[in-house]
Design a protein around this motif. Structure first.
Motif, PDB file in Angstrom:
ATOM      1  N   HIS A 215      16.425  20.687 -12.953  1.00  0.00           N
ATOM      2  CA  HIS A 215      15.983  19.301 -13.104  1.00  0.00           C
ATOM      3  C   HIS A 215      15.276  18.873 -11.823  1.00  0.00           C
ATOM      4  O   HIS A 215      15.846  18.980 -10.738  1.00  0.00           O
ATOM      5  CB  HIS A 215      17.177  18.368 -13.343  1.00  0.00           C
ATOM      6  N   PHE A 216      14.066  18.350 -11.934  1.00  0.00           N
ATOM      7  CA  PHE A 216      13.291  17.903 -10.779  1.00  0.00           C
ATOM      8  C   PHE A 216      13.045  16.402 -10.889  1.00  0.00           C
ATOM      9  O   PHE A 216      12.542  15.918 -11.907  1.00  0.00           O
ATOM     10  CB  PHE A 216      11.956  18.648 -10.725  1.00  0.00           C
ATOM     11  N   ILE A 217      13.392  15.652  -9.835  1.00  0.00           N
ATOM     12  CA  ILE A 217      13.233  14.194  -9.823  1.00  0.00           C
ATOM     13  C   ILE A 217      12.370  13.808  -8.635  1.00  0.00           C
ATOM     14  O   ILE A 217      12.689  14.136  -7.494  1.00  0.00           O
ATOM     15  CB  ILE A 217      14.589  13.470  -9.741  1.00  0.00           C
ATOM     16  N   ASP A 218      11.280  13.076  -8.888  1.00  0.00           N
ATOM     17  CA  ASP A 218      10.352  12.675  -7.829  1.00  0.00           C
ATOM     18  C   ASP A 218       9.815  11.282  -8.135  1.00  0.00           C
ATOM     19  O   ASP A 218       9.740  10.884  -9.300  1.00  0.00           O
ATOM     20  CB  ASP A 218       9.202  13.678  -7.733  1.00  0.00           C
ATOM     21  N   ASP A 219       9.427  10.549  -7.087  1.00  0.00           N
ATOM     22  CA  ASP A 219       8.911   9.190  -7.290  1.00  0.00           C
ATOM     23  C   ASP A 219       7.400   9.115  -7.147  1.00  0.00           C
ATOM     24  O   ASP A 219       6.827   8.030  -7.275  1.00  0.00           O
ATOM     25  CB  ASP A 219       9.561   8.215  -6.304  1.00  0.00           C
ATOM     26  N   ARG A 220       6.744  10.242  -6.877  1.00  0.00           N
ATOM     27  CA  ARG A 220       5.276  10.234  -6.763  1.00  0.00           C
ATOM     28  C   ARG A 220       4.701  10.681  -8.107  1.00  0.00           C
ATOM     29  O   ARG A 220       4.849  11.830  -8.518  1.00  0.00           O
ATOM     30  CB  ARG A 220       4.812  11.153  -5.630  1.00  0.00           C
ATOM     31  N   PHE A 221       4.039   9.768  -8.782  1.00  0.00           N
ATOM     32  CA  PHE A 221       3.640  10.042 -10.152  1.00  0.00           C
ATOM     33  C   PHE A 221       2.643  11.194 -10.245  1.00  0.00           C
ATOM     34  O   PHE A 221       2.669  11.980 -11.195  1.00  0.00           O
ATOM     35  CB  PHE A 221       3.047   8.780 -10.796  1.00  0.00           C
TER      36      PHE A 221
ATOM     37  N   ALA B 218      -6.967  -6.397   3.074  1.00  0.00           N
ATOM     38  CA  ALA B 218      -7.454  -5.032   2.837  1.00  0.00           C
ATOM     39  C   ALA B 218      -6.578  -4.215   1.896  1.00  0.00           C
ATOM     40  O   ALA B 218      -6.946  -3.097   1.526  1.00  0.00           O
ATOM     41  CB  ALA B 218      -7.594  -4.297   4.169  1.00  0.00           C
ATOM     42  N   ALA B 219      -5.426  -4.738   1.489  1.00  0.00           N
ATOM     43  CA  ALA B 219      -4.481  -3.945   0.702  1.00  0.00           C
ATOM     44  C   ALA B 219      -5.088  -3.397  -0.585  1.00  0.00           C
ATOM     45  O   ALA B 219      -4.926  -2.217  -0.907  1.00  0.00           O
ATOM     46  CB  ALA B 219      -3.236  -4.764   0.386  1.00  0.00           C
ATOM     47  N   GLN B 220      -5.806  -4.241  -1.321  1.00  0.00           N
ATOM     48  CA  GLN B 220      -6.376  -3.773  -2.586  1.00  0.00           C
ATOM     49  C   GLN B 220      -7.474  -2.739  -2.368  1.00  0.00           C
ATOM     50  O   GLN B 220      -7.636  -1.802  -3.159  1.00  0.00           O
ATOM     51  CB  GLN B 220      -6.911  -4.969  -3.387  1.00  0.00           C
ATOM     52  N   ARG B 221      -8.218  -2.890  -1.289  1.00  0.00           N
ATOM     53  CA  ARG B 221      -9.249  -1.901  -0.944  1.00  0.00           C
ATOM     54  C   ARG B 221      -8.592  -0.552  -0.618  1.00  0.00           C
ATOM     55  O   ARG B 221      -9.097   0.507  -1.013  1.00  0.00           O
ATOM     56  CB  ARG B 221     -10.054  -2.424   0.249  1.00  0.00           C
ATOM     57  N   ILE B 222      -7.475  -0.591   0.073  1.00  0.00           N
ATOM     58  CA  ILE B 222      -6.737   0.629   0.392  1.00  0.00           C
ATOM     59  C   ILE B 222      -6.210   1.289  -0.881  1.00  0.00           C
ATOM     60  O   ILE B 222      -6.320   2.510  -1.065  1.00  0.00           O
ATOM     61  CB  ILE B 222      -5.577   0.308   1.358  1.00  0.00           C
ATOM     62  N   LEU B 223      -5.631   0.493  -1.767  1.00  0.00           N
ATOM     63  CA  LEU B 223      -5.104   1.042  -3.014  1.00  0.00           C
ATOM     64  C   LEU B 223      -6.190   1.649  -3.885  1.00  0.00           C
ATOM     65  O   LEU B 223      -5.974   2.643  -4.582  1.00  0.00           O
ATOM     66  CB  LEU B 223      -4.369  -0.047  -3.793  1.00  0.00           C
ATOM     67  N   ALA B 224      -7.386   1.056  -3.837  1.00  0.00           N
ATOM     68  CA  ALA B 224      -8.480   1.507  -4.711  1.00  0.00           C
ATOM     69  C   ALA B 224      -8.987   2.885  -4.327  1.00  0.00           C
ATOM     70  O   ALA B 224      -9.282   3.712  -5.198  1.00  0.00           O
ATOM     71  CB  ALA B 224      -9.622   0.493  -4.678  1.00  0.00           C
ATOM     72  N   ASP B 225      -9.107   3.162  -3.016  1.00  0.00           N
ATOM     73  CA  ASP B 225      -9.643   4.461  -2.586  1.00  0.00           C
ATOM     74  C   ASP B 225      -9.204   4.739  -1.154  1.00  0.00           C
ATOM     75  O   ASP B 225     -10.011   4.685  -0.221  1.00  0.00           O
ATOM     76  CB  ASP B 225     -11.169   4.473  -2.696  1.00  0.00           C
ATOM     77  N   TRP B 226      -7.931   5.052  -0.988  1.00  0.00           N
ATOM     78  CA  TRP B 226      -7.385   5.226   0.344  1.00  0.00           C
ATOM     79  C   TRP B 226      -8.051   6.366   1.129  1.00  0.00           C
ATOM     80  O   TRP B 226      -8.376   6.190   2.315  1.00  0.00           O
ATOM     81  CB  TRP B 226      -5.881   5.422   0.279  1.00  0.00           C
ATOM     82  N   PRO B 227      -8.292   7.540   0.569  1.00  0.00           N
ATOM     83  CA  PRO B 227      -8.918   8.600   1.368  1.00  0.00           C
ATOM     84  C   PRO B 227     -10.252   8.174   1.972  1.00  0.00           C
ATOM     85  O   PRO B 227     -10.535   8.457   3.148  1.00  0.00           O
ATOM     86  CB  PRO B 227      -9.092   9.744   0.365  1.00  0.00           C
ATOM     87  N   ALA B 228     -11.077   7.486   1.192  1.00  0.00           N
ATOM     88  CA  ALA B 228     -12.378   7.054   1.694  1.00  0.00           C
ATOM     89  C   ALA B 228     -12.232   5.972   2.766  1.00  0.00           C
ATOM     90  O   ALA B 228     -12.921   6.000   3.793  1.00  0.00           O
ATOM     91  CB  ALA B 228     -13.239   6.545   0.540  1.00  0.00           C
ATOM     92  N   VAL B 229     -11.325   5.022   2.536  1.00  0.00           N
ATOM     93  CA  VAL B 229     -11.105   3.944   3.507  1.00  0.00           C
ATOM     94  C   VAL B 229     -10.583   4.518   4.823  1.00  0.00           C
ATOM     95  O   VAL B 229     -11.020   4.124   5.916  1.00  0.00           O
ATOM     96  CB  VAL B 229     -10.125   2.896   2.945  1.00  0.00           C
TER      97      VAL B 229
ATOM     98  N   THR C  80       0.808  -1.230   0.000  1.00  0.00           N
ATOM     99  CA  THR C  80       0.000   0.000   0.000  1.00  0.00           C
ATOM    100  C   THR C  80       0.836   1.273   0.000  1.00  0.00           C
ATOM    101  O   THR C  80       0.283   2.373  -0.048  1.00  0.00           O
ATOM    102  CB  THR C  80      -0.942   0.018   1.217  1.00  0.00           C
ATOM    103  N   ARG C  81       2.151   1.152   0.015  1.00  0.00           N
ATOM    104  CA  ARG C  81       3.043   2.318   0.064  1.00  0.00           C
ATOM    105  C   ARG C  81       2.736   3.378  -0.991  1.00  0.00           C
ATOM    106  O   ARG C  81       2.833   4.581  -0.697  1.00  0.00           O
ATOM    107  CB  ARG C  81       4.502   1.853  -0.076  1.00  0.00           C
ATOM    108  N   PRO C  82       2.360   3.042  -2.220  1.00  0.00           N
ATOM    109  CA  PRO C  82       2.178   4.070  -3.242  1.00  0.00           C
ATOM    110  C   PRO C  82       1.125   5.123  -2.928  1.00  0.00           C
ATOM    111  O   PRO C  82       1.184   6.225  -3.479  1.00  0.00           O
ATOM    112  CB  PRO C  82       1.779   3.261  -4.487  1.00  0.00           C
ATOM    113  N   VAL C  83       0.155   4.838  -2.067  1.00  0.00           N
ATOM    114  CA  VAL C  83      -0.914   5.806  -1.827  1.00  0.00           C
ATOM    115  C   VAL C  83      -0.691   6.632  -0.569  1.00  0.00           C
ATOM    116  O   VAL C  83      -1.504   7.504  -0.251  1.00  0.00           O
ATOM    117  CB  VAL C  83      -2.297   5.116  -1.770  1.00  0.00           C
TER     118      VAL C  83
END
Length: 357
Positions: free
Chosen positions: A313-319, A185-196, A162-165
């Motif tokens: 140059h700006f480098i970030d890992d959050r898409f 619960a991981a997929q539920r978290i990834l699908a809509d973390w703010p709501a969860v 769930t780290r990406p969200v």
């Protein structure tokens, strides 16, 4: 490759930072070296506290996700090595400084051609194990009736997915309890973390301010009381330390992480002196999309960029941050180069999806 001619995708792990930085500074002294083939070695966290990691989005095993510990540079196609005689030896004596009297600021008097703005977590440091463990430890203290010690491995495995969200570190504490109550619960978290997250906090009757205080206190106690253990969970990506110490052009750190943690990790793991009040440290940038863009605008207006016509140059890992920055008209007008660090916490699925947009 580029998305919309604005976002350059670095697909070869953190060694790409070395390639990006070296290619703009010491091209003649950065020698490509063929690396060994990809292997599944080194997929277990030090001291076996953390399960073998997978790319949270793509599901690829750790050997294909270069965010697993130092030494996995052998898992990429090409490595680059900067000549010490060209960059200067920064290994002796005091740590190179990112404070008010820095080597790079001195170099700025010569009007650098390139300036870098680097995210910290997921670009320079593989910090996911640290923030996940911090969330687990805090949840165990705050909700002893809902979270038990014997759930540690399964919860940490879920947090790796769930780290990406995650936007702010304390969110891992909430995730830890959710995963303790429901290991699927991981997929539920990834699908809509703010709501969860909102629904969970309301159902638990949690005082958010109190919970966040417990998280910060627990994390700081770990950092200050068990520093050696804490640092094993925050390791630099391959080649990062050498690149930052030897390459000449100035760089800024632009991060949502708190300044005191950046300062500690930079000193201990990167050998860099980064005072919390450094003019080239921008920390605690929450929400990251808006705050980082405003910070990039500020950097782009600084004399070391403007007077010499330097490229930023700006480098970030959050898409999401990368997309937002690429869409910003002011940054486009200033010619800011934007890079997505695909070796960081967001994973490969977003990279593949970006090619369809």
């Amino acid at each position: 490759m580029y998305l919309g001619a604005q976002i350059q995708i670095s697909q070869q792990s953190s060694c790409a930072v070395s390639r990006i930085v070296c290619s703009t500074t010491v091209r003649a002294h950065c020698q490509p070296r063929s690396s060994a083939s990809i292997t599944a070695a080194s997929t277990t966290h030090p001291r076996n506290h953390y399960p073998a990691r997978r790319n949270a989005r793509s599901g690829l095993p750790s050997a294909h996700n270069p965010s697993v510990r130092s030494g996995l540079c052998k898992g990429v196609a090409v490595r680059y090595s900067c000549s010490r005689r060209t960059m200067g030896d920064a290994t002796g004596g005091a740590a190179p400084s990112l404070g008010h009297s820095t080597r790079a600021v001195a170099a700025a008097a010569g009007k650098p051609s390139d300036v870098f703005a680097l995210d910290f977590d997921g670009v320079l440091i593989d910090s996911a194990p640290e923030v996940n463990m911090a969330g687990w430890r805090a949840a165990l203290k705050y909700w002893p009736d809902a979270v038990s010690v014997d759930q540690r491995d399964s919860v940490l495995a879920g947090l790796a997915v769930t780290r990406p969200v995650i936007v702010d570190g304390w969110e891992t504490m909430v995730m830890a309890r959710i995963l303790a109550e429901d290991s699927q619960a991981a997929q539920r978290i990834l699908a809509d973390w703010p709501a969860v997250m909102k629904q969970s906090l309301e159902s638990w009757g949690t005082d958010l301010k109190d919970m966040r205080t417990v998280f910060e206190t627990s994390r700081n106690e770990w950092m200050n009381g068990e520093e050696a253990d804490w640092l094993t969970y925050a390791q630099p990506y391959p080649n990062i330390k050498e690149t930052l110490q030897y390459c000449e052009h100035p760089f800024y750190i632009v991060s949502s992480k708190k300044a005191h943690r950046i300062s500690r990790v930079a000193q201990r793991q990167l050998g860099l002196d980064v005072p919390e009040d450094s003019p080239r440290l921008f920390a605690g940038l929450i929400p990251p999309d808006e705050q980082k863009i405003e910070t990039l605008k500020m950097i782009a207006e600084r004399p070391m960029v403007v007077e010499g016509g330097a490229t930023l140059h700006f480098i970030d890992d959050r898409f999401e941050t990368v997309q937002t920055a690429a869409a910003n008209a002011d940054l486009r007008a200033r010619g800011v180069k934007i890079y997505f660090a695909s070796w960081g916490g967001t994973g490969g699925t977003q990279l593949r999806q970006s090619g369809k947009q």
